[in-house]
Scaffold this motif. Structure first.
Motif, short mmCIF file in Angstrom:
data_model
loop_
_atom_site.label_atom_id
_atom_site.label_comp_id
_atom_site.label_asym_id
_atom_site.label_seq_id
_atom_site.Cartn_x
_atom_site.Cartn_y
_atom_site.Cartn_z
N ASP A 50 0.82 -1.21 0.00
CA ASP A 50 0.00 0.00 0.00
C ASP A 50 0.86 1.26 0.00
O ASP A 50 0.51 2.28 -0.61
N THR A 53 1.90 1.80 -3.46
CA THR A 53 0.78 2.34 -4.24
C THR A 53 0.62 3.83 -3.97
O THR A 53 0.42 4.62 -4.91
N GLU A 54 0.73 4.23 -2.71
CA GLU A 54 0.64 5.65 -2.36
C GLU A 54 1.74 6.47 -3.05
O GLU A 54 1.53 7.63 -3.42
N SER A 60 -3.24 -0.49 -7.64
CA SER A 60 -3.98 -1.54 -6.95
C SER A 60 -5.41 -1.62 -7.48
O SER A 60 -5.96 -0.67 -8.02
N LYS A 78 -7.32 -7.77 -2.79
CA LYS A 78 -6.58 -6.65 -3.34
C LYS A 78 -5.41 -7.18 -4.16
O LYS A 78 -4.69 -8.09 -3.72
N TYR A 80 -2.10 -6.07 -7.11
CA TYR A 80 -1.19 -4.98 -7.44
C TYR A 80 -0.49 -5.25 -8.78
O TYR A 80 -0.18 -6.40 -9.11
#
Length: 229
Positions: A50, A53-54, A60, A78, A80
């Motif tokens: 995560d 991703t940020e 994602s 989830k 990716y």
């Protein structure tokens, strides 16, 4: 997020392993798979995925990994994939992309395709140096990986339906300029790889564009295949 901040996210060794694994797959990767590949717990993998991703290094989404749908299929998980956005850092700041695009535009307008391809082939030969032409697909993959092409073997159908393999590349080092000037830059790339791998050797390059990948594929040459029989 600035490019330098995004790249700094990869300083963490676990985060870097997770990123490299997801990037190498060329498909969606779930948290359990990524955690197992990196040798960490699912919770820790989820945290780092995560964060990636940020930072804009991964994208994602969610889907059911069971392959089933309807009642009893389970909740979507989830997943990716590597983002298509490019990140680069130059200190002090440089803008090579604009220069490359201007040169490509001028070459295209002046009809310098043939001259550019000839120069690219010579550059490939210079990079190969005194080494013999590439001996096979495995050696070709090593050379391509060293230059950032991210090669992988893919099953393909050969002559008369026979099984064969080709090397495809998940990354195009010239992606940004190739998107604006595809015939010019893809032709240049093909010529560069012909020179690098050796046009008269056991492997050959050919154009076979596919969205999101390099426009060139590598395969065993017809002459080499005939010598095997």
């Amino acid at each position: 997020m600035e490019d330098i901040d995004a790249i700094a996210v990869l300083q963490d060794p676990v985060r870097r392993r997770l990123y490299e694994y997801v990037a190498a797959q060329g498909r969606e990767v779930g948290r359990n798979e990524a955690a197992e590949a990196a040798g960490v717990t699912r919770t820790l993998a989820a945290h780092h995925l995560d964060k990636l991703t940020e930072a804009g290094l991964l994208e994602s989404g969610s889907r059911r990994l069971t392959g089933r749908s309807g009642p009893g299929a389970g909740r979507p998980a989830k997943v990716y994939t590597r983002t298509r956005a490019e990140r680069s850092v130059s200190l002090p700041a440089r803008d090579y992309r604009t220069a490359a695009e201007l040169l490509a535009e001028a070459a295209e307008q002046a009809g310098l395709d043939a001259g550019l391809c000839a120069a690219a082939r010579r550059r490939g030969e210079a990079l190969r140096g005194s080494a013999a032409p590439c001996a096979g697909l495995e050696e070709a993959m090593e050379l391509l990986a060293a230059r950032g092409y991210e090669p992988h073997l893919e099953a393909a159908e050969g002559a008369a339906g026979a099984a064969a393999s080709v090397v495809r590349m998940r990354n195009c080092p010239f992606h940004a300029v190739a998107e604006r000037f595809p015939p010019l830059v893809c032709g240049m790339n093909l010529a560069l790889l012909e020179g690098l791998l050796g046009a008269d050797g056991p492997v050959r390059t050919r154009m076979d564009a596919r969205p999101g990948e390099c426009c060139v594929v590598i395969e065993t040459s017809k002459a080499s295949k005939n010598n095997e029989h």
